[in-house]
Design a protein around this motif. Structure first.
Motif, short mmCIF file in Angstrom:
data_model
loop_
_atom_site.label_atom_id
_atom_site.label_comp_id
_atom_site.label_asym_id
_atom_site.label_seq_id
_atom_site.Cartn_x
_atom_site.Cartn_y
_atom_site.Cartn_z
N PRO A 223 0.83 -1.21 0.00
CA PRO A 223 0.00 0.00 0.00
C PRO A 223 0.87 1.25 0.00
CG PRO A 223 0.07 -0.97 2.20
CD PRO A 223 0.74 -1.95 1.27
N LEU A 224 0.27 2.35 -0.46
CA LEU A 224 0.98 3.63 -0.46
C LEU A 224 1.16 4.13 0.96
CD1 LEU A 224 -0.92 5.39 -3.40
CD2 LEU A 224 1.41 4.51 -3.46
N THR A 225 2.24 4.85 1.19
CA THR A 225 2.54 5.39 2.51
C THR A 225 1.62 6.58 2.81
OG1 THR A 225 4.84 4.78 2.18
CG2 THR A 225 4.36 6.26 4.01
N SER A 226 1.07 6.63 4.01
CA SER A 226 0.23 7.77 4.39
C SER A 226 1.10 8.95 4.80
CB SER A 226 -0.69 7.38 5.54
OG SER A 226 0.07 7.02 6.68
N ARG A 227 0.48 10.15 4.79
CA ARG A 227 1.14 11.39 5.21
C ARG A 227 2.44 11.67 4.45
NH1 ARG A 227 -1.41 13.13 9.93
NH2 ARG A 227 -2.73 11.54 10.88
N THR A 228 2.46 11.30 3.18
CA THR A 228 3.65 11.54 2.35
C THR A 228 3.54 12.90 1.68
OG1 THR A 228 3.94 9.18 1.94
CG2 THR A 228 4.98 10.69 0.39
N GLY A 229 4.66 13.60 1.56
CA GLY A 229 4.68 14.89 0.88
C GLY A 229 4.71 16.05 1.85
#
Length: 527
Positions: A223-229
């Motif tokens: 899954p994609l990482t949360s809180r990225t960017g």
């Protein structure tokens, strides 16, 4: 370790002595969590590139090493003029002696870069070798953030063209990434570079350390990482791990707004929040040459991903339909007297710019339609008339700049400026006399740098969400100076201390609390 991962990547090769000896590192271009970026010259042909040094800490799950692999994989993309080109990626082990040779202290001019260098050298006191990767990229110029910090003349037509070009470049670059199923995840002005020093176009999207290749085997299993960017540019759905390309579109919309409106850094977070969470779309100013800008930004920055544009093709379609306004002679006009100005206003189309000379313009003038700009020559461009209101602005999105409107004597019962339309802006105006120097009945209008004198009743605003900033009030008034009517909700009055006749001004401020928000109605009355 980084080398174990990178050996599986066909886009990288081992660090060799001939490679190092072919480059001369000349200066440090920047440093940060990503590593160090140095300017390098190829000794064989004199070509210059940027080389990023990355020395990730070893982690059990290989998180940092995976970030490097993502940036390396950008090399597999077809070249595109709006994407920073990755030329080569090299991995290997570095000794203290090698780093001293490549990164002498003399290359680092500021303390932040020196500290980052010392961090690497400190790690080598604990281990014999440091695993790392060198990513060689095309050498670009300044970042888009640096350009935004520059001082710009908002009336300069050359600036308007450059803003249009930057927006077009951003859309094209991101479209290329999305076409290749790459989600950037950290779009912001710091990660956009001009082609060469001196803010030379086109701009290019870079820094792919947080990017992900969607619809790949990796993205299907992990899954994609949360809180990225970066927080200011991060879409709300990124708080979870269920997001996709619309997250990039959200960041793109905010960047487009920042470029087109030249939003100041200290205002950015507050304005982004008001647009996205409070839906204050009136904050988005119309651009003199980019049609449909407000609608495009609104469609890109909806808080809910499902309400937002889903694909870059939608953005490209809208942008193609709302092309740069025609700047041919028919839309770039000069009025030398009142009669010529009335004729031009009657035939003006959205995007028209009318320039005035140092002259007297007699009569009453009505601006209708949408997005018409009128620019005078300051106090020597004077509007007078023989009756009624001197200047009436209807429609929306107009800009009236740098002129003087004067009413006196038997015609003082009328207004200098009457605004019936919405979302218009007025700046650098001198208003003398009149019953009201300014009367605003419309909504979402902005007045900035306005000088008012000898007005019978001053300024009267009955519409909502109108903003007054930097007003200079001089001379006596018989009743009141500034009045926001009882239904003028969400009005703003700031920096109004330029009132020279303070003895003639006394006032009070009424606060009305409706629902859960504080609504303001301003009245400054003469006792």
């Amino acid at each position: 370790m980084a080398s174990n991962l990178l050996q599986k990547n066909t886009l990288t090769r081992s660090l060799t002595a001939p490679y190092l000896s072919s480059l001369r590192f000349e200066s440090c271009l920047g440093s940060g969590a990503f590593g160090l970026v140095l300017k390098a010259t190829n000794l064989a042909n004199g070509s210059q590139t940027a080389v990023k040094f990355i020395f990730p800490p070893a982690t059990q799950d290989g998180t940092e090493q995976k970030k490097i692999l993502r940036e390396c994989n950008i090399k597999a993309l077809d070249p595109h003029q709006n994407i920073v080109k990755v030329i080569d990626t090299i991995e290997g082990s570095f000794t203290l002696s090698q780093l001293n040779g490549m990164l002498p202290e003399a290359l680092f001019k500021n303390e932040a870069d020196k500290s980052f260098r010392d961090l690497y050298f400190g790690r080598l006191t604990r281990v014999q070798e440091l695993e790392g990767v060198l990513i060689q990229m095309e050498l670009c110029g300044e970042t888009l953030r640096q350009w935004l910090r520059e001082k710009h003349d908002k009336l300069d037509s050359a600036l308007h063209k450059k803003q249009y070009a930057i927006v077009k470049n951003l859309i094209a670059g991101l479209a290329h990434l999305h076409k290749n199923k790459i989600l950037h995840r950290d779009l912001k002005p710091e990660n956009v570079m001009f082609s060469k020093t001196g803010f030379v176009l086109p701009v290019k999207i870079g820094d792919f350390g947080l990017s992900r290749h969607l619809h790949s085997e990796q993205s299907r299993t992990n899954p994609l990482t949360s809180r990225t960017g970066t927080l200011d540019y991060r879409a709300s759905e990124c708080l979870d791990n269920d997001y996709s390309f619309p997250a990039d579109l959200y960041s793109l919309g905010l960047m487009i707004w920042e470029v087109a409106q030249l939003i100041k850094s200290n205002d950015r977070s507050k304005m982004f929040d008001k647009l996205v969470n409070d839906k204050e779309v009136s904050l988005i100013e119309l651009h003199p040459q980019i049609k449909g800008l407000r609608e495009l930004i609104i469609a890109l920055t909806k808080k809910s991903a499902s309400d937002r544009f889903q694909q870059l093709e939608q953005v490209q379609k809208v942008f193609a339909q709302k092309e740069l306004c025609d700047l041919k002679e028919g839309h770039h006009l000069t009025a030398r007297n009142g009669e010529e100005l009335r004729k031009l206003l009657k035939g003006a189309t959205p995007g028209s710019k009318i320039f005035l000379i140092e002259a007297e313009y007699d009569g009453n003038f009505v601006v209708e339609g949408e997005s018409i700009t009128i620019v005078g020559k300051g106090e020597k461009t004077v509007f007078t008339n023989s009756g009624s209101n001197s200047f009436v602005v209807k429609g929306m999105g107009h800009r009236i700049l740098n002129l003087k409107i004067s009413k006196s004597g038997e015609h003082a019962g009328f207004n200098c400026l009457r605004v019936e339309g919405d979302m218009n802006s007025f700046s650098d105006l001198i208003l003398i006399g009149g019953a009201y120097s300014v009367k605003i009945e419309g909504n979402d209008n902005k007045l900035d740098k306005i000088q008012v004198s000898v007005a019978i009743k001053g300024i009267h605003i009955t519409g909502s969400r109108n903003t007054i900033d930097d007003i200079c009030l001089t001379g006596d008034t018989t009743r009141y100076t500034i009045k926001f009517g009882p239904n003028a909700f969400h009005g703003w009055l700031t920096n109004s201390a330029h009132m020279s006749d303070l003895a003639a001004i006394a006032g009070f401020l009424k606060f009305y609390k409706l629902l859960e928000s504080v609504y303001y109605t301003f009245q400054i009355l003469r006792k």
